[in-house]
Design an enzyme around this catalytic site. Structure first.
Site, PDB file in Angstrom:
ATOM      1  N   ASP A  33       0.747  -1.131  -0.164  1.00 38.45           N
ATOM      2  CA  ASP A  33       0.102  -0.097  -0.035  1.00 38.45           C
ATOM      3  C   ASP A  33       0.918   1.220  -0.077  1.00 38.45           C
ATOM      4  OD1 ASP A  33      -2.451   0.652  -0.607  1.00 38.45           O
ATOM      5  OD2 ASP A  33      -3.236   0.713   2.026  1.00 38.45           O
TER       6      ASP A  33
ATOM      7  N   ASP B 117      -8.956  -2.290   2.417  1.00 35.55           N
ATOM      8  CA  ASP B 117      -9.077  -1.534   3.836  1.00 35.55           C
ATOM      9  C   ASP B 117     -10.132  -2.197   4.653  1.00 35.55           C
ATOM     10  OD1 ASP B 117      -6.816   0.009   2.849  1.00 35.55           O
ATOM     11  OD2 ASP B 117      -8.074   1.482   2.078  1.00 35.55           O
TER      12      ASP B 117
END
Length: 490
Positions: free
Chosen positions: A341, A401
């Protein structure tokens, strides 16, 4: 699910407020891009001055001889992009008496980055606007239009974040709880030896081992890079996969609820199999929901609601179905995806030609592509600003997420069930996830740029789980996992 990150726009975006000459005047706002280092715009309409719009999109204004004398005096002029720099056009427009220069672009709007050193004499506002917006302006407001430019400050906080927070925490908590319920049912069952072996093999098929975790992360990286370079083709593959997977996930979620309702259980026999009629109607409903979304996916007024429902169902089913065997695998998965990420959000701008983050480009739809990846929870911005008119009228949260920390929450819930620990791991990890989301929002508001949410969610959830295991003196068992064989003991 590999797409993650909480996104918010940060650029010199402004608003062109246009008014027709009718009674009462019809008004409409359009997105513009400007360079705040060249000139500043009023913060509100109260301090803005209206100018008559002169449509000169038949020219690119690279030579003063292209426009008849006196045609631009005291007006807002719109010309086409191309052949010369923005500031060269602005100098010609200013020398002809124009007060505002708008440059219409058929390409994606991009920051104005010419060198101002040689154009210190240029003082009129210069802004980039979509060519389609100019056409819409003429059709909607008529040929006589007055315009002004202003740039309201970006809201410090948009309440759409509250909606995203509630959706994310609800999905993670429910997915983890559902996984625990399934684990409890397995432990209560006393199957025959043959059934035990069959069920054990099924468990192995949906359990992420350290090796499969690494392979999964590698696949995520490859897929994201392929999407960046071949977005306009692969986006339709992702849309098709999402429709299929979300329809199946919605069916599984609703079927679990339907199983608790003691009505409508009549059956029909087909191919030597007995099927409840209500399940047939449920399958048709879920398929129809996915098809409706696919057909109307670009309808911003309401399609986001259906996308979020399908997305939540997808995340719930994923969290419940895919099992982490132990805390060790959770640490490897969350740690690698955290690096993934951060790399694709913060590091890739130093690699790409246009200096843009690969993660943000893919999530927002690169190259001006109108098709967006359906791998995010979308909520319309509730605070009006230039961002709502430009590329990002929605606040976005990637499925990753939700799912990635959700797998840890689900493991904590199953560990609670296996060790009869009164949900202490599950509750602590869920609260830690909520704290991580709040921290993400705070940093987003302070930095005003897209954030890799896992940067805050992963440490919060891993640290909270570790502290609980350490305080309860169960770290070794938590790290290695309470053997799934517990569920198969006669």
């Amino acid at each position: 699910i590999c797409n993650s990150g909480l996104l918010q726009v940060n650029s010199d975006e402004g608003i062109l407020h246009a008014a027709g000459n009718g009674v009462p005047p019809v008004t409409k706002d359009y997105c513009i891009i400007y360079n705040s280092n060249w000139n500043s715009l009023p913060k509100s309409l109260d301090n803005a001055t209206f100018r008559t719009l002169e449509n000169l999109t038949s020219t690119v204004l690279c030579n003063s001889s292209e426009v008849p004398s006196g045609l631009m005096k005291d007006k807002a002029v719109v010309v086409m992009r191309g052949n010369c720099t923005f500031l060269e056009k602005a100098r010609i427009a200013q020398s002809s008496g124009a007060k505002i220069l708008l440059i219409a672009s058929k390409q994606r709007l991009s920051p104005l980055s010419d060198n101002k050193t040689d154009f210190e004499d240029v003082t009129i506002p210069v802004a980039l606007i979509r060519y389609n917006d100019i056409v819409d302006m003429q059709l909607t407001l008529g040929s006589e239009v007055n315009v002004t430019l202003y740039s309201p400050p970006l809201p410090e906080f948009d309440y759409s974040m509250v909606v995203i927070f509630l959706i994310a925490v609800f999905t993670v908590a429910l997915g983890g709880y559902w996984s625990g319920v399934a684990e409890l049912e397995n432990m209560k069952a006393v199957p025959s030896p043959e059934e035990r072996e069959t069920r054990r093999k099924k468990e192995e098929n949906v359990t992420l081992t350290p090796v499969t975790v690494i392979l999964f992360v590698v696949i995520c990286c490859v897929m994201l890079v392929l999407l960046y370079f071949f977005y306009k083709w692969l986006v339709y593959v992702i849309i098709s996969v999402f429709c299929l997977a979300s329809a199946m996930s919605l069916y599984n979620c609703l079927a679990a609820l339907m199983g608790e309702i003691p009505f409508g259980q009549c059956r029909i026999v087909c191919c030597n199999k007995s099927i409840e009629v209500r399940h047939i109607f449920l399958a048709a409903f879920c398929t129809a929901a996915a098809i409706v979304w696919a057909v109307f996916r670009n309808e911003d007024r309401w399609a986001w609601i259906l996308q979020d429902i399908l997305g939540v169902a997808f995340c719930l089913n994923f969290i419940k179905t895919l099992k982490m065997p132990n805390f060790k695998s959770c640490v490897i998965l969350l740690g690698l995806l955290l690096l993934y990420d951060v790399f694709f959000v913060f590091i890739t701008p130093f690699i790409t030609k246009n200096g843009a983050s690969i993660m943000v480009e893919v999530a927002a739809g690169p190259f001006g592509n109108s098709e967006k990846l359906p791998v995010v929870i979308r909520v319309p911005r509730l605070e009006y600003s230039a961002a709502t008119l430009c590329d990002m009228p929605f606040s976005l949260l990637g499925f990753g997420d939700i799912i990635v920390p959700g797998l840890l929450v689900a493991y904590c819930r199953r560990f609670d069930v296996q060790t009869s620990s009164s949900s202490v791991y599950y509750i602590s990890c869920t609260i830690a996830y909520a704290i991580g989301m709040v921290l993400t929002f705070v940093v987003l508001a302070l930095m005003k740029m897209g954030q890799p949410a896992l940067l805050y969610l992963v440490p919060c959830t891993l640290i909270a789980s570790s502290i609980v295991a350490w305080r309860r003196k169960e770290m070794k068992k938590f790290w290695k996992g309470s053997s799934y064989q517990v569920g198969w003991m006669p």
